[in-house]
Motif scaffolding. Structure first.
Motif, mmCIF file in Angstrom:
data_model
loop_
_atom_site.group_PDB
_atom_site.id
_atom_site.type_symbol
_atom_site.label_atom_id
_atom_site.label_comp_id
_atom_site.label_asym_id
_atom_site.label_seq_id
_atom_site.Cartn_x
_atom_site.Cartn_y
_atom_site.Cartn_z
ATOM 1 N N GLU A 1 63.086 72.786 92.557
ATOM 2 C CA GLU A 1 62.516 72.587 93.898
ATOM 3 C C GLU A 1 61.971 71.179 94.061
ATOM 4 O OE1 GLU A 1 59.896 75.279 95.821
ATOM 5 O OE2 GLU A 1 60.817 77.049 94.948
ATOM 6 N N ILE B 1 54.942 64.440 94.971
ATOM 7 C CA ILE B 1 55.229 65.874 95.067
ATOM 8 C C ILE B 1 54.560 66.538 93.875
ATOM 9 C CG2 ILE B 1 57.046 67.632 94.929
ATOM 10 C CD1 ILE B 1 58.960 65.481 96.117
ATOM 11 N N LYS C 1 63.235 68.656 96.951
ATOM 12 C CA LYS C 1 62.301 68.096 97.934
ATOM 13 C C LYS C 1 62.296 66.573 97.859
ATOM 14 C CE LYS C 1 58.856 70.709 98.780
ATOM 15 N NZ LYS C 1 59.320 71.183 100.098
ATOM 16 N N PRO D 1 54.672 69.162 98.982
ATOM 17 C CA PRO D 1 54.598 67.724 99.282
ATOM 18 C C PRO D 1 53.145 67.268 99.388
ATOM 19 C CG PRO D 1 55.162 68.955 101.268
ATOM 20 C CD PRO D 1 55.092 69.958 100.154
ATOM 21 N N THR E 1 64.832 64.724 99.993
ATOM 22 C CA THR E 1 64.531 64.623 101.429
ATOM 23 C C THR E 1 63.422 63.609 101.720
ATOM 24 O OG1 THR E 1 62.831 66.370 101.406
ATOM 25 C CG2 THR E 1 65.120 67.065 101.666
ATOM 26 N N TYR E 2 62.768 63.095 100.675
ATOM 27 C CA TYR E 2 61.626 62.204 100.853
ATOM 28 C C TYR E 2 62.028 60.805 101.311
ATOM 29 C CZ TYR E 2 57.004 64.035 99.636
ATOM 30 O OH TYR E 2 55.778 64.647 99.680
#
Length: 351
Positions: free
Chosen positions: A174, A134, A178, A142, A181-182
């Protein structure tokens, strides 16, 4: 899916344009020398079957043959089927800070280049672990989904730069959101998040998000790049020159690494802060962390049964060599008989 076993042989393809250049130089020299002794019409009478086109065609055949033979040396391979294989490892996500402050050169060659070096060397030392990347500045982006393709990870990493993120700042929040969720929730792997940053211009609530990530089983390690003395931020001018970022008062902005915020994030994420200014020490530290981590088994898909394809290129190379041998440098008689352009025979030309 293709693999190239020996890509360095592609460098030999540079021989082909050299051959063409030499060929046309010799051709030019021959024409120039001939003109010094006689005129064009007399040359045509003395050698009516001479064909410049055939000479060019023959050198083209030789070059094509050489090109295919060189490609065969690289030993291209093709994967014939996609298999699901079991691996053991951990899931690692790198969150790379690409804000403008990372361009500062207080750490050679720059903070951003140092960060890329660290991540690249970590990837080089991984086994069956999965990797995701990221990038973030004013928002996060991403760059690469989590994958076992380490070569792709390094390729995408090298292209990371501040221009890839639309707004500037340091949106660590952020990046952490993120990163959560990876990971594959179905695969119960050990999960690591490595944040590589100078820690400057961080946002509020970062600590809270680090705690939430830890509850999801993600250990957060922070790697700081930069110095406490800081340095100016280089900016490229339209003309190609370099200037330095200035504030509203016209003074050069000095950016400094904020170690404390990185330490706080690592503490709340049940990880550790690592000073990344000494590359090898940082790599050794991270290798030790990952070596002690419990490896979990997971499934991944990859091409298998790679088969050598060099024989096809050898075959085409030999074919073009045979064509070259069979081609004569003289004009083809049956084409001459067609007289497509209504030409007269220079030997029988009467007044």
């Amino acid at each position: 899916m293709y693999q190239i076993e020996e890509p360095t042989y592609f460098l030999y393809l540079a021989i082909i344009p050299v051959i063409f250049v030499l060929f046309f130089l010799v051709l030019w020299w021959k024409k120039r020398t001939q003109k010094q002794f006689t005129d064009y019409n007399l040359i045509q009478k003395l050698s009516p079957s001479s064909s410049t086109f055939k000479s060019i065609l023959k050198i083209t055949m030789v070059s094509l043959a050489l090109g295919f033979l060189i490609i065969s040396l690289t030993n291209p391979k093709m994967g014939t089927k996609l298999e699901t294989v079991k691996r053991q490892g951990v899931d690692i996500v790198f969150a790379l800070d690409v804000s403008k402050s990372m361009l500062a050169e207080d750490i050679a060659p720059s903070r951003l280049d140092k960060a890329k070096q660290i991540i690249t060397k970590i990837i080089d030392n991984l086994g069956g672990d999965r990797v995701g990347i990221i990038i973030y500045a004013g928002n996060s982006y991403p760059l690469l989904p989590i994958t076992t393709d380490h070569a792709a990870a390094k390729m995408f990493l090298q292209n990371a730069n501040p221009d890839m993120v639309s707004s500037q700042g340091t949106a660590i929040n952020e990046a952490i959101e993120k990163a959560i969720t990876y990971y594959d929730n179905e695969a119960q792997t050990n999960r690591f998040l490595f944040i590589v940053s100078d820690g400057e211009d961080h946002e509020e609530n970062t600590i809270t998000l680090a705690q939430e990530a830890q509850k999801e089983g993600i250990k957060i390690y922070t790697i700081g790049v930069g110095s406490s003395e800081g340095g100016p931020i280089p900016m490229k001018n339209i003309g190609g020159g370099i200037s330095y970022k200035k504030d509203s008062k016209g003074e050069v902005v000095i950016t400094k690494m904020n170690e404390q915020v990185l330490k706080d994030i690592a503490y709340e994420g049940k990880g550790k802060y690592i000073n990344g200014n000494k590359t090898q020490e940082t790599i050794n530290h991270i290798k030790d962390i990952l070596a002690k981590a419990e490896k979990n088994e997971f499934e991944s898909k990859q091409f298998s049964d790679y088969k050598d394809q060099f024989q096809w290129f050898i075959g085409f190379g030999i074919l073009f060599l045979i064509i070259d041998v069979l081609l004569l440098e003289k004009k083809t008689k049956w084409i001459q008989k067609l007289n497509l352009f209504n030409q007269t025979d220079p030997l029988n030309n009467s007044k």
